[in-house]
Scaffold this active site. Structure first.
Site, mmCIF file in Angstrom:
data_model
loop_
_atom_site.group_PDB
_atom_site.id
_atom_site.type_symbol
_atom_site.label_atom_id
_atom_site.label_comp_id
_atom_site.label_asym_id
_atom_site.label_seq_id
_atom_site.Cartn_x
_atom_site.Cartn_y
_atom_site.Cartn_z
ATOM 1 N N SER A 159 0.816 -1.230 0.000
ATOM 2 C CA SER A 159 0.000 0.000 0.000
ATOM 3 C C SER A 159 0.840 1.267 0.000
ATOM 4 C CB SER A 159 -0.907 0.017 1.236
ATOM 5 O OG SER A 159 -1.808 -1.061 1.223
ATOM 6 N N HIS B 187 -7.367 0.297 6.087
ATOM 7 C CA HIS B 187 -7.011 -1.109 6.308
ATOM 8 C C HIS B 187 -7.136 -1.504 7.778
ATOM 9 C CE1 HIS B 187 -5.928 -2.106 2.251
ATOM 10 N NE2 HIS B 187 -5.167 -1.031 2.155
#
Length: 480
Positions: free
Chosen positions: A308, A417
């Site tokens: 990410s 997340h």
């Protein structure tokens, strides 16, 4: 210059001012007339004269007219639609009836009438639009326009609140269809994939084909009323071990891995596609569903993680160093001074104007080195900066809260997340050496780990208690 010329110049300027004033007045009158015409047509839709077919045709005509309007015309349309509010007198009477109710049964009836009185007519108009072909997509785009225009306009905000409530009900995850997108999917869906990919742009059809190969997966949520429009999609790479470089992950020349030999699924790009669905979350459901699907399809895959971006790191770092909130250690400071001995006074973070006052020493030292265009290709510079930037980034992810939101991660991707039940697992140096990756996070990326056995526990830990699940190694780094 003669007196006559001067007077002529003054008269000319006065005439220009009057002309401009008349044009502005004419535009205002035209805008008012357009808004009144829109309101009249909306009222016709609301009254539903001529039966259901006629009402639906009028709604379709209004939707088509909206699509042809310029920016000012669309604002007029939205304000006219928002003006169809509840009748204050009817609401007051209904509230009085609730207050005067003699028993629970009478109060229940009065409360139901109050709810009907409170519901603004614009809700019926929005529902009428939903019934036309492509009407749901029209409303999604309409809310996108509203979000871009609200800016303190209370009337438009009220309309947006109503529309968001409708869309949240219509787009409940129970109504959505999870579909895999592959190279054989309809061309229009593949084109949408290219259009909506915002994390790692798809440059060519070959690039797209590479992302849909046998060792890759792409899944998206679709709504039955928008069958060719992905709402959100995730791209997954089936690899061996956690990925630590997005450039290597997306390398079109890399050999295709036999999925049966993969032990890790890496979620490397998640994209919300519809601006009009902002604030209506599907991401947590999407990732959990995909983890389940991949677990069933590939028994050999044991690790589910992301690779990410860290979009807010450099912005936070520059500000924190400038304010003295992220001090370097004495050893780091000495090492940076040796590498950047120039005067400190005129140095500013990359892309910023030189400050009136000298930057603090730590900020000036780091800013000078990071402003060098080739620093990420200089091995000595990488060796110097890696432990410093990794330590500060670990602190940013593991400890820094969003302004005014204690317990909420400052980085938006981290918040996403962590809310979904992931753990902050590992930082990766030079993981994204693109211009955007260097600008956002000095090339750093992070792996978030999705452990199927711990997802719910991690979710509750973060959402319920404001504590971030973090790997032991990254936690030690953040304390350094």
């Amino acid at each position: 210059m003669s007196e006559v010329a001067v007077q002529a110049g003054i008269l000319d300027r006065a005439l220009r001012r009057v002309s401009t004033l008349w044009r502005d007045m004419a535009a205002a009158v035209a805008g008012t007339e357009q808004q009144a015409d829109i309101a009249a047509r909306l009222r016709d839709c609301l009254e539903a004269k001529g039966g259901e077919i006629s009402a639906r045709n009028r709604a379709a005509s209004m939707a088509e007219a909206y699509r042809t309007l310029d920016e000012a015309g669309r604002t007029d349309f939205l304000r006219a639609l928002a003006a169809f509010d509840s009748d204050p007198a009817a609401v007051a009477r209904a509230m009085e009836a609730v207050a005067a109710a003699a028993d629970p049964a009478e109060r229940a009836v009065a409360t139901a009438r109050l709810r009907r009185a409170l519901e603004p007519p614009r809700i019926r108009l929005l529902t009428a639009f939903a019934a036309i072909p492509d009407g749901v997509k029209f409303l999604v785009d309409l809310r996108g326009d509203l979000i871009a225009r609200m800016d303190g306009d209370k009337l438009l905000r009220a309309l947006e609140t109503d529309l968001k409530g409708l869309l949240a009900a219509w787009f409940d995850v129970g109504f959505l269809e999870l579909r895999r997108i592959d190279w054989h999917s309809p061309a229009i869906v593949l084109e949408k994939l290219v259009q909506y990919e915002a994390v790692h742009r798809i440059r060519t059809w070959r690039d797209l084909k590479n992302r849909l190969d046998s060792d890759r997966r792409c899944y998206a949520f679709f709504h039955p009323r928008m069958p060719e429009e992905p709402l959100i999609f995730v791209e997954v790479a089936l690899v061996q071990g956690m990925a630590d470089s997005v450039q290597r992950l997306l390398d079109e020349k890399a050999p295709v891995l036999d999925p049966a030999k993969a032990d890790t699924a890496v979620f490397y790009s998640i994209n919300n596609c519809q601006r009009g669905l902002d604030g209506i979350s599907f991401g947590n459901f999407l990732i959990k569903r995909v983890v389940g699907l991949l677990s069933d399809e590939f028994r050999n895959i044991r690790t589910f993680c992301t690779l990410s971006p860290i979009p807010g790191f450099r912005r936070w770092l520059d500000a924190a160093l400038a304010k003295g909130d992220a001090a370097l250690t004495e050893e780091e400071r000495k090492a940076l001074k040796a590498a950047a001995p120039a005067p400190l006074a005129l140095v500013a973070p990359e892309g910023a104007a030189a400050p009136a006052d000298p930057l603090p020493e730590d900020a000036a030292l780091l800013a000078r080195l990071l402003s060098r265009r080739s620093w990420h290709r200089d091995e000595a510079m990488q060796k110097l900066l890696e432990p410093i930037l990794a330590r500060l980034c670990a602190r940013y992810l593991a400890k820094e809260d969003a302004p005014g939101r204690a317990g909420r991660a400052r980085d938006p991707v981290a918040h996403f997340h962590l809310s979904n039940g992931a753990r902050i697992e590992r930082l990766n140096w030079r993981a994204d050496t693109s211009e955007n990756g260097l600008r956002q996070a000095a090339g750093l990326m992070v792996n978030y780990l999705y452990d199927p056995d711990r997802i719910e526990e991690n979710h509750e830990l973060y959402v319920g208690e404001g504590k971030r699940p973090v790997s032991a190694a990254l936690r030690r780094m953040a304390k350094g």
